[in-house]
Motif scaffolding. Structure first.
Motif, PDB file in Angstrom:
ATOM      1  N   PRO A 114       0.839  -1.206   0.000  1.00 57.33           N
ATOM      2  CA  PRO A 114       0.000   0.000   0.000  1.00 57.33           C
ATOM      3  C   PRO A 114       0.868   1.246   0.000  1.00 57.33           C
ATOM      4  O   PRO A 114       1.825   1.350   0.770  1.00 57.33           O
ATOM      5  CB  PRO A 114      -0.793  -0.137   1.304  1.00 57.33           C
ATOM      6  CG  PRO A 114      -0.873  -1.611   1.538  1.00 57.33           C
ATOM      7  CD  PRO A 114       0.450  -2.148   1.070  1.00 57.33           C
ATOM      8  N   SER A 115       0.601   2.188  -0.901  1.00 54.36           N
ATOM      9  CA  SER A 115       1.416   3.397  -1.039  1.00 54.36           C
ATOM     10  C   SER A 115       1.426   4.189   0.258  1.00 54.36           C
ATOM     11  O   SER A 115       0.410   4.284   0.957  1.00 54.36           O
ATOM     12  CB  SER A 115       0.876   4.276  -2.170  1.00 54.36           C
ATOM     13  OG  SER A 115       0.935   3.588  -3.400  1.00 54.36           O
ATOM     14  N   GLY A 116       2.586   4.734   0.570  1.00 58.70           N
ATOM     15  CA  GLY A 116       2.724   5.531   1.775  1.00 58.70           C
ATOM     16  C   GLY A 116       2.790   4.718   3.043  1.00 58.70           C
ATOM     17  O   GLY A 116       2.656   5.254   4.138  1.00 58.70           O
ATOM     18  N   GLN A 117       3.012   3.430   2.904  1.00 59.49           N
ATOM     19  CA  GLN A 117       3.081   2.553   4.069  1.00 59.49           C
ATOM     20  C   GLN A 117       4.387   2.810   4.815  1.00 59.49           C
ATOM     21  O   GLN A 117       5.461   2.461   4.359  1.00 59.49           O
ATOM     22  CB  GLN A 117       3.012   1.087   3.608  1.00 59.49           C
ATOM     23  CG  GLN A 117       2.912   0.079   4.730  1.00 59.49           C
ATOM     24  CD  GLN A 117       2.864  -1.345   4.169  1.00 59.49           C
ATOM     25  OE1 GLN A 117       3.872  -1.898   3.786  1.00 59.49           O
ATOM     26  NE2 GLN A 117       1.671  -1.919   4.125  1.00 59.49           N
ATOM     27  N   GLU A 118       4.282   3.445   5.954  1.00 58.25           N
ATOM     28  CA  GLU A 118       5.476   3.804   6.718  1.00 58.25           C
ATOM     29  C   GLU A 118       5.933   2.685   7.643  1.00 58.25           C
ATOM     30  O   GLU A 118       7.117   2.571   7.956  1.00 58.25           O
ATOM     31  CB  GLU A 118       5.212   5.077   7.533  1.00 58.25           C
ATOM     32  CG  GLU A 118       4.927   6.296   6.665  1.00 58.25           C
ATOM     33  CD  GLU A 118       4.669   7.540   7.483  1.00 58.25           C
ATOM     34  OE1 GLU A 118       4.720   7.436   8.734  1.00 58.25           O
ATOM     35  OE2 GLU A 118       4.426   8.602   6.888  1.00 58.25           O
ATOM     36  N   ASP A 119       5.013   1.860   8.073  1.00 55.63           N
ATOM     37  CA  ASP A 119       5.348   0.767   8.979  1.00 55.63           C
ATOM     38  C   ASP A 119       5.877  -0.400   8.168  1.00 55.63           C
ATOM     39  O   ASP A 119       5.138  -1.040   7.413  1.00 55.63           O
ATOM     40  CB  ASP A 119       4.104   0.348   9.765  1.00 55.63           C
ATOM     41  CG  ASP A 119       4.406  -0.745  10.783  1.00 55.63           C
ATOM     42  OD1 ASP A 119       5.575  -1.180  10.871  1.00 55.63           O
ATOM     43  OD2 ASP A 119       3.471  -1.167  11.485  1.00 55.63           O
ATOM     44  N   ALA A 120       7.172  -0.676   8.299  1.00 52.29           N
ATOM     45  CA  ALA A 120       7.793  -1.744   7.516  1.00 52.29           C
ATOM     46  C   ALA A 120       7.194  -3.108   7.837  1.00 52.29           C
ATOM     47  O   ALA A 120       7.285  -4.040   7.041  1.00 52.29           O
ATOM     48  CB  ALA A 120       9.300  -1.762   7.769  1.00 52.29           C
ATOM     49  N   ALA A 121       6.592  -3.236   9.010  1.00 50.85           N
ATOM     50  CA  ALA A 121       6.014  -4.514   9.420  1.00 50.85           C
ATOM     51  C   ALA A 121       4.567  -4.679   8.941  1.00 50.85           C
ATOM     52  O   ALA A 121       3.995  -5.753   9.084  1.00 50.85           O
ATOM     53  CB  ALA A 121       6.084  -4.663  10.932  1.00 50.85           C
TER      54      ALA A 121
END
Length: 248
Positions: A114-121
């Protein structure tokens, strides 16, 4: 007389040498395609289109560089989507075997985040696993898995990924794209045969008359313009006829 007797042997030797050289060239072709570390760099417009239309980033990873988190995600999604289908088809589903397949050094992945997904997990939206292989004398991009999470299905994302892979295969001059589909997966069969115009391949069990009760079909799509130009185009079995052209 002696010269005449040796000509057939010489011709046979030359033909064998030419066949070995052609096989070596095909193997080098496959190895070169598999060695490219940034295969999506030539398709930035498509990658941006995925962000705009589907809200996902398409990220390539070779098996060796696939993170543990992504490996676990791919396995979990594969198990969720496919275990019951495989059990119903009589194939079974072995956790360790499936993980080993995902880890195979020849495997390549497109991870859909998902674009802009900041949480690598955080979990991706889906993944595709493919390999560059030789099928007989044909160069092939073989799609092993295309799996999406429930919320991303039915939006055209699967078709988009397959179109991106087709562009990738064309760029590296693969002759065919191939994949395997379970007969009991009606939606997938319609998707590939009707929407993407694949055909039942000549190597599929139903075509070989080896096991017409098999639970799966092997599908293919010819990408080679020279083969397409020279082939006699049938209405419902274009793929197999074109493969016959390639193999002969």
């Amino acid at each position: 007389a002696r010269a005449r007797r040796t000509r057939p042997a010489r011709r046979k030797k030359l033909a064998r040498a030419a066949a070995l050289a052609a096989e070596k060239e095909r193997k080098q072709h496959i190895a070169q395609a598999a060695a490219i570390t940034t295969p999506l760099s030539a398709f930035e417009p498509m990658v941006k289109a995925a962000q705009a239309k589907f809200g996902v980033d398409v990220v390539h990873a070779a098996s060796a560089s696939l993170s543990e988190a992504d490996h676990d995600f791919c396995f979990a999604l594969l198990k969720r989507n496919m275990e019951s289908l495989r059990l119903d088809a009589g194939w079974g589903f072995n956790d360790s075997g499936e993980r080993a397949t995902l880890r195979d050094e020849e495997s390549h992945f497109l991870i859909l985040r998902p674009s802009g997904q900041e949480d690598a997990a955080a979990s991706p939206a889906g993944f595709c696993m493919y390999r560059w292989i030789l099928e007989g004398e044909c160069t092939v991009l073989y799609v092993y898995e295309l799996q999406l999470t429930a919320e991303y299905r039915g939006k055209g994302l699967g078709k988009f990924v397959m179109q991106l892979l087709e562009l990738l295969a064309n760029k590296h001059k693969m002759q065919f794209m191939m994949l395997t589909v379970f007969k009991n997966n009606d939606g997938a069969m319609r998707f590939y045969l009707d929407r993407l115009k694949y055909s039942v391949d000549e190597t599929s069990p139903s075509r070989c008359a080896v096991d017409d009760e098999s639970s799966y079909e092997i599908l293919s799509k010819c990408l080679d313009k020279e083969l397409l130009k020279g082939a006699v185009q049938g209405a419902d079995d274009l793929g197999p006829r074109l493969r016959n052209v390639a193999l002969n």
